[in-house]
Design a protein around this motif. Structure first.
Motif, mmCIF file in Angstrom:
data_model
loop_
_atom_site.group_PDB
_atom_site.id
_atom_site.type_symbol
_atom_site.label_atom_id
_atom_site.label_comp_id
_atom_site.label_asym_id
_atom_site.label_seq_id
_atom_site.Cartn_x
_atom_site.Cartn_y
_atom_site.Cartn_z
ATOM 1 N N VAL A 24 0.860 -1.175 0.000
ATOM 2 C CA VAL A 24 0.000 0.000 0.000
ATOM 3 C C VAL A 24 0.900 1.230 0.000
ATOM 4 O O VAL A 24 1.837 1.316 0.801
ATOM 5 C CB VAL A 24 -0.912 0.031 1.250
ATOM 6 C CG1 VAL A 24 -1.862 1.205 1.198
ATOM 7 C CG2 VAL A 24 -1.655 -1.285 1.410
ATOM 8 N N PHE A 25 0.598 2.163 -0.913
ATOM 9 C CA PHE A 25 1.402 3.375 -1.070
ATOM 10 C C PHE A 25 0.523 4.612 -0.965
ATOM 11 O O PHE A 25 -0.623 4.606 -1.419
ATOM 12 C CB PHE A 25 2.086 3.395 -2.448
ATOM 13 C CG PHE A 25 3.031 2.259 -2.670
ATOM 14 C CD1 PHE A 25 4.366 2.367 -2.346
ATOM 15 C CD2 PHE A 25 2.581 1.064 -3.216
ATOM 16 C CE1 PHE A 25 5.243 1.313 -2.555
ATOM 17 C CE2 PHE A 25 3.447 0.005 -3.439
ATOM 18 C CZ PHE A 25 4.783 0.126 -3.106
ATOM 19 N N THR A 26 1.093 5.687 -0.408
ATOM 20 C CA THR A 26 0.403 6.969 -0.430
ATOM 21 C C THR A 26 0.520 7.544 -1.836
ATOM 22 O O THR A 26 1.277 7.023 -2.671
ATOM 23 C CB THR A 26 1.051 7.967 0.555
ATOM 24 O OG1 THR A 26 2.396 8.229 0.122
ATOM 25 C CG2 THR A 26 1.048 7.429 1.979
ATOM 26 N N VAL A 27 -0.190 8.646 -2.105
ATOM 27 C CA VAL A 27 -0.099 9.274 -3.420
ATOM 28 C C VAL A 27 1.311 9.813 -3.673
ATOM 29 O O VAL A 27 1.708 9.999 -4.819
ATOM 30 C CB VAL A 27 -1.139 10.402 -3.609
ATOM 31 C CG1 VAL A 27 -2.534 9.824 -3.683
ATOM 32 C CG2 VAL A 27 -1.047 11.438 -2.517
ATOM 33 N N GLU A 30 5.032 6.746 -0.865
ATOM 34 C CA GLU A 30 5.570 6.157 0.361
ATOM 35 C C GLU A 30 4.832 4.858 0.677
ATOM 36 O O GLU A 30 3.600 4.833 0.740
ATOM 37 C CB GLU A 30 5.409 7.126 1.535
ATOM 38 C CG GLU A 30 5.846 6.555 2.856
ATOM 39 C CD GLU A 30 5.494 7.441 4.047
ATOM 40 O OE1 GLU A 30 5.660 6.964 5.175
ATOM 41 O OE2 GLU A 30 5.049 8.586 3.849
ATOM 42 N N GLU A 31 5.592 3.765 0.842
ATOM 43 C CA GLU A 31 4.975 2.493 1.203
ATOM 44 C C GLU A 31 4.576 2.552 2.676
ATOM 45 O O GLU A 31 5.411 2.819 3.543
ATOM 46 C CB GLU A 31 5.934 1.326 0.967
ATOM 47 C CG GLU A 31 5.297 -0.031 1.215
ATOM 48 C CD GLU A 31 6.206 -1.199 0.892
ATOM 49 O OE1 GLU A 31 5.724 -2.179 0.318
ATOM 50 O OE2 GLU A 31 7.407 -1.127 1.210
ATOM 51 N N VAL A 32 3.287 2.304 2.959
ATOM 52 C CA VAL A 32 2.801 2.383 4.334
ATOM 53 C C VAL A 32 2.429 1.019 4.910
ATOM 54 O O VAL A 32 2.245 0.888 6.117
ATOM 55 C CB VAL A 32 1.607 3.360 4.473
ATOM 56 C CG1 VAL A 32 2.052 4.784 4.217
ATOM 57 C CG2 VAL A 32 0.472 2.985 3.542
ATOM 58 N N GLU A 33 2.312 0.017 4.049
ATOM 59 C CA GLU A 33 2.008 -1.336 4.526
ATOM 60 C C GLU A 33 2.404 -2.349 3.467
ATOM 61 O O GLU A 33 2.337 -2.074 2.280
ATOM 62 C CB GLU A 33 0.513 -1.474 4.833
ATOM 63 C CG GLU A 33 0.136 -2.818 5.410
ATOM 64 C CD GLU A 33 -1.336 -2.919 5.787
ATOM 65 O OE1 GLU A 33 -1.694 -3.939 6.387
ATOM 66 O OE2 GLU A 33 -2.127 -2.017 5.489
ATOM 67 N N GLY A 138 -11.012 10.908 2.856
ATOM 68 C CA GLY A 138 -10.315 12.020 2.221
ATOM 69 C C GLY A 138 -8.962 11.665 1.625
ATOM 70 O O GLY A 138 -8.234 12.538 1.177
ATOM 71 N N GLN A 139 -8.597 10.389 1.615
ATOM 72 C CA GLN A 139 -7.287 9.971 1.102
ATOM 73 C C GLN A 139 -7.440 9.029 -0.089
ATOM 74 O O GLN A 139 -8.443 8.346 -0.227
ATOM 75 C CB GLN A 139 -6.508 9.209 2.177
ATOM 76 C CG GLN A 139 -6.166 10.001 3.398
ATOM 77 C CD GLN A 139 -5.305 9.168 4.322
ATOM 78 O OE1 GLN A 139 -4.294 8.597 3.911
ATOM 79 N NE2 GLN A 139 -5.691 9.079 5.574
ATOM 80 N N THR A 140 -6.392 8.999 -0.902
ATOM 81 C CA THR A 140 -6.302 8.027 -1.978
ATOM 82 C C THR A 140 -5.041 7.205 -1.741
ATOM 83 O O THR A 140 -3.972 7.769 -1.500
ATOM 84 C CB THR A 140 -6.232 8.724 -3.352
ATOM 85 O OG1 THR A 140 -7.435 9.457 -3.547
ATOM 86 C CG2 THR A 140 -6.070 7.707 -4.481
ATOM 87 N N LEU A 141 -5.179 5.885 -1.791
ATOM 88 C CA LEU A 141 -4.037 4.988 -1.640
ATOM 89 C C LEU A 141 -3.920 4.126 -2.887
ATOM 90 O O LEU A 141 -4.911 3.811 -3.542
ATOM 91 C CB LEU A 141 -4.212 4.090 -0.417
ATOM 92 C CG LEU A 141 -4.267 4.804 0.937
ATOM 93 C CD1 LEU A 141 -4.558 3.803 2.045
ATOM 94 C CD2 LEU A 141 -2.954 5.523 1.222
#
Length: 165
Positions: A24-27, A30-33, A138-141
């Protein structure tokens, strides 16, 4: 479909068991999981919208393929932010339940009595402010699914693999 070790496969189909890794990456990239070796049954009845997206993205895929998809949370809703007096029984219950982690803390995520997850946005001696919006609000992953293996539903059943457990 046949296991990737068994030769060519038409790809994952309903009833097949797909073994995969996903990140899982942020826009911002950044890999967050990262989850490794998850087993996923294609076509299983699912309520979770994210896993429904996984299901659609994995159909027809074979071992070695990678597929990316995006998930956007609902709009952040101010109505899901509320303040609770510090002397309220729920605050006492939460502090007791999470005492090994130091009780309620600003920035922490806790499970309320109704099963909802809540972020402690702020707290002082008088009140605790909770945000019960979904963590994706409010986020896109971006999700990257890496197919490790595809095992036909019949083959999985024959060797005793249960996709649910």
């Amino acid at each position: 479909a046949i296991s990737s070790e068994g030769g060519s496969s038409p790809g994952a189909a309903v009833g097949d068991l797909v073994k995969l890794n996903y990140s899982v990456f942020t826009v911002d990239g950044e890999e967050v999981e990262r989850v490794e070796e998850l087993s996923f049954e294609v076509g299983a009845p699912l309520e979770n919208p994210l896993f429904k997206s996984f299901d659609a993205a994995l159909r027809g895929k074979v071992a070695g393929e990678t597929v990316a998809l995006e998930a956007t949370g609902a709009e952040w809703d101010r109505k899901l932010v509320f303040k609770v007096p510090s002397e309220h029984p729920e605050i006492t219950r939460l502090n007791g339940r999470y005492k090994n982690q130091g009780g309620l803390k600003k920035g922490g995520i806790f499970e309320l009595a109704n099963g909802a997850m809540a972020l402690v946005m702020d707290m002082d001696d008088k009140e605790v402010t909770f945000d019960c919006n979904n963590m994706l609000a409010g986020q896109t992953l971006r999700f990257e699914l890496e197919v490790l293996d595809v095992l036909s539903g019949a083959a999985a059943e024959a060797i005793g693999i249960d996709a649910e457990g």
